[in-house]
Motif scaffolding. Structure first.
Motif, PDB file in Angstrom:
ATOM      1  N   LEU A 116       0.825  -1.201   0.000  1.00 45.85           N
ATOM      2  CA  LEU A 116       0.000   0.000   0.000  1.00 45.85           C
ATOM      3  C   LEU A 116       0.863   1.257   0.000  1.00 45.85           C
ATOM      4  O   LEU A 116       0.580   2.221  -0.716  1.00 45.85           O
ATOM      5  N   ASN A 117       1.928   1.252   0.768  1.00 44.14           N
ATOM      6  CA  ASN A 117       2.840   2.386   0.807  1.00 44.14           C
ATOM      7  C   ASN A 117       3.445   2.653  -0.577  1.00 44.14           C
ATOM      8  O   ASN A 117       3.519   3.801  -1.017  1.00 44.14           O
ATOM      9  N   ALA A 118       3.862   1.607  -1.259  1.00 41.64           N
ATOM     10  CA  ALA A 118       4.445   1.778  -2.594  1.00 41.64           C
ATOM     11  C   ALA A 118       3.408   2.327  -3.568  1.00 41.64           C
ATOM     12  O   ALA A 118       3.721   3.193  -4.398  1.00 41.64           O
ATOM     13  N   LEU A 119       2.159   1.843  -3.476  1.00 37.30           N
ATOM     14  CA  LEU A 119       1.122   2.345  -4.376  1.00 37.30           C
ATOM     15  C   LEU A 119       0.771   3.800  -4.080  1.00 37.30           C
ATOM     16  O   LEU A 119       0.501   4.578  -5.002  1.00 37.30           O
ATOM     17  N   ILE A 120       0.785   4.182  -2.818  1.00 38.22           N
ATOM     18  CA  ILE A 120       0.527   5.582  -2.462  1.00 38.22           C
ATOM     19  C   ILE A 120       1.654   6.468  -2.993  1.00 38.22           C
ATOM     20  O   ILE A 120       1.401   7.543  -3.545  1.00 38.22           O
ATOM     21  N   GLN A 121       2.891   6.012  -2.849  1.00 36.32           N
ATOM     22  CA  GLN A 121       4.013   6.773  -3.405  1.00 36.32           C
ATOM     23  C   GLN A 121       3.891   6.890  -4.920  1.00 36.32           C
ATOM     24  O   GLN A 121       4.154   7.953  -5.496  1.00 36.32           O
ATOM     25  N   TYR A 122       3.495   5.808  -5.582  1.00 34.37           N
ATOM     26  CA  TYR A 122       3.309   5.837  -7.034  1.00 34.37           C
ATOM     27  C   TYR A 122       2.228   6.842  -7.404  1.00 34.37           C
ATOM     28  O   TYR A 122       2.380   7.613  -8.349  1.00 34.37           O
ATOM     29  N   TYR A 123       1.132   6.855  -6.651  1.00 36.91           N
ATOM     30  CA  TYR A 123       0.043   7.787  -6.925  1.00 36.91           C
ATOM     31  C   TYR A 123       0.537   9.240  -6.850  1.00 36.91           C
ATOM     32  O   TYR A 123       0.250  10.046  -7.730  1.00 36.91           O
ATOM     33  N   PHE A 124       1.293   9.566  -5.812  1.00 35.84           N
ATOM     34  CA  PHE A 124       1.776  10.932  -5.675  1.00 35.84           C
ATOM     35  C   PHE A 124       2.821  11.271  -6.731  1.00 35.84           C
ATOM     36  O   PHE A 124       2.913  12.419  -7.161  1.00 35.84           O
ATOM     37  N   ASP A 125       3.589  10.293  -7.178  1.00 36.18           N
ATOM     38  CA  ASP A 125       4.521  10.538  -8.283  1.00 36.18           C
ATOM     39  C   ASP A 125       3.760  10.837  -9.569  1.00 36.18           C
ATOM     40  O   ASP A 125       4.152  11.718 -10.337  1.00 36.18           O
ATOM     41  N   VAL A 126       2.664  10.123  -9.817  1.00 33.59           N
ATOM     42  CA  VAL A 126       1.866  10.361 -11.024  1.00 33.59           C
ATOM     43  C   VAL A 126       1.208  11.738 -10.947  1.00 33.59           C
ATOM     44  O   VAL A 126       1.148  12.456 -11.943  1.00 33.59           O
ATOM     45  N   VAL A 127       0.724  12.114  -9.759  1.00 35.19           N
ATOM     46  CA  VAL A 127       0.119  13.427  -9.591  1.00 35.19           C
ATOM     47  C   VAL A 127       1.137  14.526  -9.898  1.00 35.19           C
ATOM     48  O   VAL A 127       0.793  15.563 -10.465  1.00 35.19           O
ATOM     49  N   GLU A 128       2.392  14.290  -9.553  1.00 28.42           N
ATOM     50  CA  GLU A 128       3.459  15.263  -9.821  1.00 28.42           C
ATOM     51  C   GLU A 128       4.079  15.067 -11.201  1.00 28.42           C
ATOM     52  O   GLU A 128       5.167  15.557 -11.477  1.00 28.42           O
ATOM     53  N   TYR A 129       3.405  14.331 -12.079  1.00 20.44           N
ATOM     54  CA  TYR A 129       3.828  14.088 -13.454  1.00 20.44           C
ATOM     55  C   TYR A 129       5.160  13.359 -13.550  1.00 20.44           C
ATOM     56  O   TYR A 129       5.956  13.586 -14.452  1.00 20.44           O
ATOM     57  N   GLN A 130       5.420  12.496 -12.609  1.00 26.25           N
ATOM     58  CA  GLN A 130       6.592  11.627 -12.675  1.00 26.25           C
ATOM     59  C   GLN A 130       6.077  10.206 -12.736  1.00 26.25           C
ATOM     60  O   GLN A 130       5.111   9.856 -12.068  1.00 26.25           O
ATOM     61  N   ARG A 131       6.729   9.410 -13.530  1.00 23.94           N
ATOM     62  CA  ARG A 131       6.308   8.008 -13.624  1.00 23.94           C
ATOM     63  C   ARG A 131       7.393   7.140 -13.036  1.00 23.94           C
ATOM     64  O   ARG A 131       8.545   7.229 -13.413  1.00 23.94           O
ATOM     65  N   ASN A 132       7.014   6.323 -12.090  1.00 20.63           N
ATOM     66  CA  ASN A 132       7.934   5.395 -11.460  1.00 20.63           C
ATOM     67  C   ASN A 132       7.250   4.038 -11.416  1.00 20.63           C
ATOM     68  O   ASN A 132       6.626   3.671 -10.434  1.00 20.63           O
ATOM     69  N   LEU A 133       7.371   3.298 -12.510  1.00 21.35           N
ATOM     70  CA  LEU A 133       6.708   2.006 -12.595  1.00 21.35           C
ATOM     71  C   LEU A 133       7.281   0.997 -11.614  1.00 21.35           C
ATOM     72  O   LEU A 133       6.623   0.024 -11.277  1.00 21.35           O
ATOM     73  N   THR A 134       8.493   1.245 -11.131  1.00 23.42           N
ATOM     74  CA  THR A 134       9.070   0.351 -10.134  1.00 23.42           C
ATOM     75  C   THR A 134       8.204   0.341  -8.881  1.00 23.42           C
ATOM     76  O   THR A 134       7.960  -0.713  -8.294  1.00 23.42           O
ATOM     77  N   LEU A 135       7.711   1.515  -8.488  1.00 25.08           N
ATOM     78  CA  LEU A 135       6.826   1.588  -7.320  1.00 25.08           C
ATOM     79  C   LEU A 135       5.508   0.866  -7.580  1.00 25.08           C
ATOM     80  O   LEU A 135       4.987   0.183  -6.693  1.00 25.08           O
ATOM     81  N   LEU A 136       4.979   1.003  -8.783  1.00 27.92           N
ATOM     82  CA  LEU A 136       3.736   0.310  -9.119  1.00 27.92           C
ATOM     83  C   LEU A 136       3.937  -1.202  -9.055  1.00 27.92           C
ATOM     84  O   LEU A 136       3.141  -1.917  -8.440  1.00 27.92           O
ATOM     85  N   LEU A 137       5.011  -1.688  -9.667  1.00 30.64           N
ATOM     86  CA  LEU A 137       5.298  -3.128  -9.623  1.00 30.64           C
ATOM     87  C   LEU A 137       5.524  -3.607  -8.200  1.00 30.64           C
ATOM     88  O   LEU A 137       5.050  -4.675  -7.808  1.00 30.64           O
ATOM     89  N   GLU A 138       6.254  -2.827  -7.422  1.00 32.09           N
ATOM     90  CA  GLU A 138       6.515  -3.197  -6.027  1.00 32.09           C
ATOM     91  C   GLU A 138       5.216  -3.309  -5.242  1.00 32.09           C
ATOM     92  O   GLU A 138       4.971  -4.286  -4.540  1.00 32.09           O
ATOM     93  N   GLY A 139       4.363  -2.318  -5.373  1.00 29.75           N
ATOM     94  CA  GLY A 139       3.107  -2.329  -4.644  1.00 29.75           C
ATOM     95  C   GLY A 139       2.222  -3.505  -5.020  1.00 29.75           C
ATOM     96  O   GLY A 139       1.688  -4.199  -4.152  1.00 29.75           O
ATOM     97  N   LEU A 140       2.098  -3.748  -6.307  1.00 30.17           N
ATOM     98  CA  LEU A 140       1.249  -4.841  -6.759  1.00 30.17           C
ATOM     99  C   LEU A 140       1.793  -6.207  -6.349  1.00 30.17           C
ATOM    100  O   LEU A 140       1.027  -7.093  -5.964  1.00 30.17           O
TER     101      LEU A 140
END
Length: 121
Positions: free
Chosen positions: A32-56
């Motif tokens: 959940l923490n990784a997905l929340i970090q990914y969400y805030f990165d997307v909101v700030e127009y940064q893409r970090n698919l590593t966080l998405l993969l980690e969270g999932l």
């Protein structure tokens, strides 16, 4: 033929389910923490698919650990069906073992990617 575990044996199964619940909660929170970090990165127009993969993958692994817990709980909450419930819990674990290993492998890969700088996709 029915078999009932002793109270001492049931206590060991209670400890096992509590330990498994703690592991599930920890894995879920990490995912959940990784997905929340990914969400805030997307909101700030940064893409970090590593966080998405980690969270999932952590969430997938937490589900794989969670599935047999209810069967283990039935061992000490029912009477006369303990061996049947134990075998059922092991069946759930063995059925999902492939996906648990896939998720653990993905966790290793994603965490290894994070060791290097610039590993965001």
């Amino acid at each position: 033929m029915s078999y009932e575990f002793s109270e001492a044996q049931n206590q060991k199964f209670r400890k096992l389910t509590r330990s498994m619940n703690r592991v599930v909660i920890l894995l879920f929170l990490v995912g959940l923490n990784a997905l929340i970090q990914y969400y805030f990165d997307v909101v700030e127009y940064q893409r970090n698919l590593t966080l998405l993969l980690e969270g999932l993958t952590y969430l997938l692994f937490s589900v794989m650990v969670y599935l047999p817990i209810s069967r283990f709980k039935k061992i000490f909450t029912t009477s006369g069906r303990d061996v049947e419930e134990l075998i059922g819990a092991f069946n759930v674990m063995s059925r999902d073992w492939f996906w648990a290993n896939v998720s653990r492998g993905l966790i290793v890969i994603v965490e290894s990617l994070k060791l290097f700088d610039g590993t965001t996709f």
